[in-house]
Design a protein around this motif. Structure first.
Motif, PDB file in Angstrom:
ATOM      1  N   ALA A 117      -0.452  -0.665  15.250  1.00 37.80           N
ATOM      2  CA  ALA A 117       0.655  -1.227  14.686  1.00 37.80           C
ATOM      3  C   ALA A 117       1.022  -0.594  13.386  1.00 37.80           C
ATOM      4  O   ALA A 117       2.128  -1.014  12.663  1.00 37.80           O
ATOM      5  CB  ALA A 117       0.619  -2.536  14.390  1.00 37.80           C
ATOM      6  N   GLU A 120      -5.257  -5.427  10.338  1.00 38.39           N
ATOM      7  CA  GLU A 120      -4.366  -4.364  10.486  1.00 38.39           C
ATOM      8  C   GLU A 120      -4.594  -3.402  11.880  1.00 38.39           C
ATOM      9  O   GLU A 120      -5.544  -2.714  11.883  1.00 38.39           O
ATOM     10  CB  GLU A 120      -4.361  -3.250   9.417  1.00 38.39           C
ATOM     11  N   LEU A 154      -0.087  -6.897   4.096  1.00 36.36           N
ATOM     12  CA  LEU A 154      -0.298  -5.795   3.822  1.00 36.36           C
ATOM     13  C   LEU A 154       0.730  -4.968   4.274  1.00 36.36           C
ATOM     14  O   LEU A 154       0.854  -4.351   5.403  1.00 36.36           O
ATOM     15  CB  LEU A 154      -1.637  -5.203   3.902  1.00 36.36           C
ATOM     16  N   ILE A 155       1.488  -4.298   3.211  1.00 37.31           N
ATOM     17  CA  ILE A 155       2.683  -3.664   3.845  1.00 37.31           C
ATOM     18  C   ILE A 155       2.671  -2.067   3.571  1.00 37.31           C
ATOM     19  O   ILE A 155       2.521  -1.766   2.270  1.00 37.31           O
ATOM     20  CB  ILE A 155       3.907  -4.115   2.945  1.00 37.31           C
ATOM     21  N   GLY A 156       2.907  -1.355   4.420  1.00 36.86           N
ATOM     22  CA  GLY A 156       2.921  -0.003   4.029  1.00 36.86           C
ATOM     23  C   GLY A 156       4.483   0.723   3.873  1.00 36.86           C
ATOM     24  O   GLY A 156       4.948   0.594   2.766  1.00 36.86           O
ATOM     25  N   GLY A 157       5.013   1.205   4.748  1.00 35.67           N
ATOM     26  CA  GLY A 157       6.283   1.794   4.444  1.00 35.67           C
ATOM     27  C   GLY A 157       7.281   1.163   3.924  1.00 35.67           C
ATOM     28  O   GLY A 157       8.225   1.438   2.767  1.00 35.67           O
ATOM     29  N   GLY A 217      -1.262  -6.772   8.681  1.00 35.73           N
ATOM     30  CA  GLY A 217      -0.561  -5.376   8.231  1.00 35.73           C
ATOM     31  C   GLY A 217      -0.205  -4.620   9.400  1.00 35.73           C
ATOM     32  O   GLY A 217      -1.007  -4.745  10.208  1.00 35.73           O
ATOM     33  N   GLY A 218       1.050  -4.069   9.376  1.00 35.94           N
ATOM     34  CA  GLY A 218       1.174  -3.312  10.492  1.00 35.94           C
ATOM     35  C   GLY A 218       2.912  -3.386  10.953  1.00 35.94           C
ATOM     36  O   GLY A 218       3.225  -4.299  11.615  1.00 35.94           O
ATOM     37  N   ASN A 263       0.809  -1.076  -0.033  1.00 39.35           N
ATOM     38  CA  ASN A 263      -0.010   0.053  -0.140  1.00 39.35           C
ATOM     39  C   ASN A 263       0.799   1.288  -0.037  1.00 39.35           C
ATOM     40  O   ASN A 263       1.479   1.460   1.115  1.00 39.35           O
ATOM     41  CB  ASN A 263      -0.908  -0.077   1.286  1.00 39.35           C
ATOM     42  N   LYS A 275       0.219   4.206  -0.512  1.00 36.92           N
ATOM     43  CA  LYS A 275      -0.628   5.365   0.290  1.00 36.92           C
ATOM     44  C   LYS A 275      -0.179   6.707  -0.629  1.00 36.92           C
ATOM     45  O   LYS A 275       0.078   6.549  -1.695  1.00 36.92           O
ATOM     46  CB  LYS A 275       0.147   5.677   1.647  1.00 36.92           C
ATOM     47  N   HIS A 326      -9.159   0.644   4.801  1.00 39.43           N
ATOM     48  CA  HIS A 326      -7.940   0.933   5.495  1.00 39.43           C
ATOM     49  C   HIS A 326      -8.235   2.019   6.765  1.00 39.43           C
ATOM     50  O   HIS A 326      -9.163   2.766   6.730  1.00 39.43           O
ATOM     51  CB  HIS A 326      -6.946   1.532   4.731  1.00 39.43           C
ATOM     52  N   GLY A 385       2.400   1.991  10.889  1.00 40.56           N
ATOM     53  CA  GLY A 385       3.175   3.221  10.663  1.00 40.56           C
ATOM     54  C   GLY A 385       3.896   3.445  11.895  1.00 40.56           C
ATOM     55  O   GLY A 385       4.636   4.639  11.929  1.00 40.56           O
TER      56      GLY A 385
HETATM   57  C1  PEP Z   1      -0.683  -0.048   6.157  1.00 40.60           C
HETATM   58  O1  PEP Z   1      -0.876   1.154   5.945  1.00 40.60           O
HETATM   59  O2  PEP Z   1      -1.437  -0.729   5.576  1.00 40.60           O
HETATM   60  C2  PEP Z   1       0.546  -0.535   6.796  1.00 40.60           C
HETATM   61  C3  PEP Z   1       0.670  -1.781   7.187  1.00 40.60           C
HETATM   62  O3  PEP Z   1       1.614   0.428   7.068  1.00 40.60           O
HETATM   63  P1  PEP Z   1       3.105   0.038   7.572  1.00 40.60           P
HETATM   64  O4  PEP Z   1       3.433  -1.362   7.096  1.00 40.60           O
HETATM   65  O5  PEP Z   1       3.813   1.373   7.352  1.00 40.60           O
HETATM   66  O6  PEP Z   1       2.737  -0.255   9.163  1.00 40.60           O
END
Ligand code: PEP
Length: 251
Positions: free
Chosen positions: A172, A168, A233-236, A212-213, A9, A11, A96, A174
């Motif tokens: 957790a 998520e 689900l991966i953000g950063g 995710g988190g 993700n 963002k 989200h 970000g």
């Molecule tokens: C997200 O926004 O879906 C997420 C999991 O972010 P992060 O990996 O940066 O914590």
């Protein structure tokens, strides 16, 4: 059939040119990865068509981060399912926690977005999770159960073949704080149980449930090793090709 999935993700990050570059990096490095996992990226709306073109010749799939529930009309600034489909997108992230929090998206609104995605023959990655306050009060199962029931339990069984779930925990995301693999497993097992109670064991067993988190290259393997965790689900960490690919390699 349950599949392992890693979805990035992005963002509100990456310009069109940066999208092209990151996809090119991912494509060249992904050639060495062959573990059968689906790899999905979710760039911003303006970069979707660029991403769809750039992933050609690879297994990478492109998702949108959000969508409006109406088919068309006077909704300035919004994007419909049909528009996404016409751009070559087949998956949409719905629910989200940033959409729930900053844009006040309710469980009921999310249910109508889910319906709109499915009505257009696309797939939903449906996000849910408890806040830190819920967790401190030991309310996480109740809260997650309620989010899932209110937004998804109106669906007929056959619709679930196009649903991917993503747990998520808000605390957790970000923050650098990750749920322990045991906490993730406990929640994923709970979710599978409530889905199996409402529908069937087979249906519940077939759903991919992502965590995710703050998933990073150094913790992905342990989290993904849990029996009810089917990926992340991966953000950063999805914004750097090496980190994202290291996570894909976590299976
Ligand atoms: C997200 O926004 O879906 C997420 C999991 O972010 P992060 O990996 O940066 O914590």
């Amino acid at each position: 059939m349950r599949k392992n999935i890693v979805a990035g993700n992005w963002k509100m990050n990456k310009t069109v040119a940066e999208t092209e570059q990151l996809v090119a990096d991912l494509k060249s490095k992904l050639q060495d990865v062959d573990n059968g996992a689906r790899v999905i990226i979710a760039p911003s709306f303006v970069s979707l068509t660029t991403a769809v073109t750039a992933v050609k010749g690879s297994e990478i799939e492109v998702a949108a981060q959000n969508m409006h529930q109406e088919a068309n009309g006077a909704y300035t600034g919004e994007v419909s399912a049909e528009m996404l489909k016409s751009a070559g997108v087949n998956t949409v992230i719905i629910g989200h926690s940033e959409r729930r929090e900053y844009f006040k998206e309710s469980d009921e609104l999310l249910a109508s977005k889910v319906d709109a995605v499915l009505a257009n023959g696309m797939e939903v990655i449906f996000c849910f999770g408890e806040t830190l306050k819920d967790r401190k009060l030991d309310n996480q199962l109740l809260e997650v159960g309620s989010q899932i029931k209110k937004s998804l339990f109106h669906l007929p069984a056959e619709a679930w073949k196009n649903i991917v779930l993503a747990y998520e925990p808000v605390w957790a995301i970000g923050t650098g704080e990750t749920a322990t693999p045991e906490q993730a497993q406990e929640m994923h097992k709970f979710v599978r149980r409530i889905v199996s109670k409402k529908y069937t064991d087979e249906l519940a067993d077939d759903i991919s449930i992502l965590y995710g988190g703050s998933v990073k290259p150094n913790n992905a393997k342990e989290i993904f090793s849990k029996p009810d965790v089917d990926g992340g689900l991966i953000g950063g960490a999805s914004l750097k090709a090496d980190d994202f690919l290291a996570i894909v390699n976590g299976f």
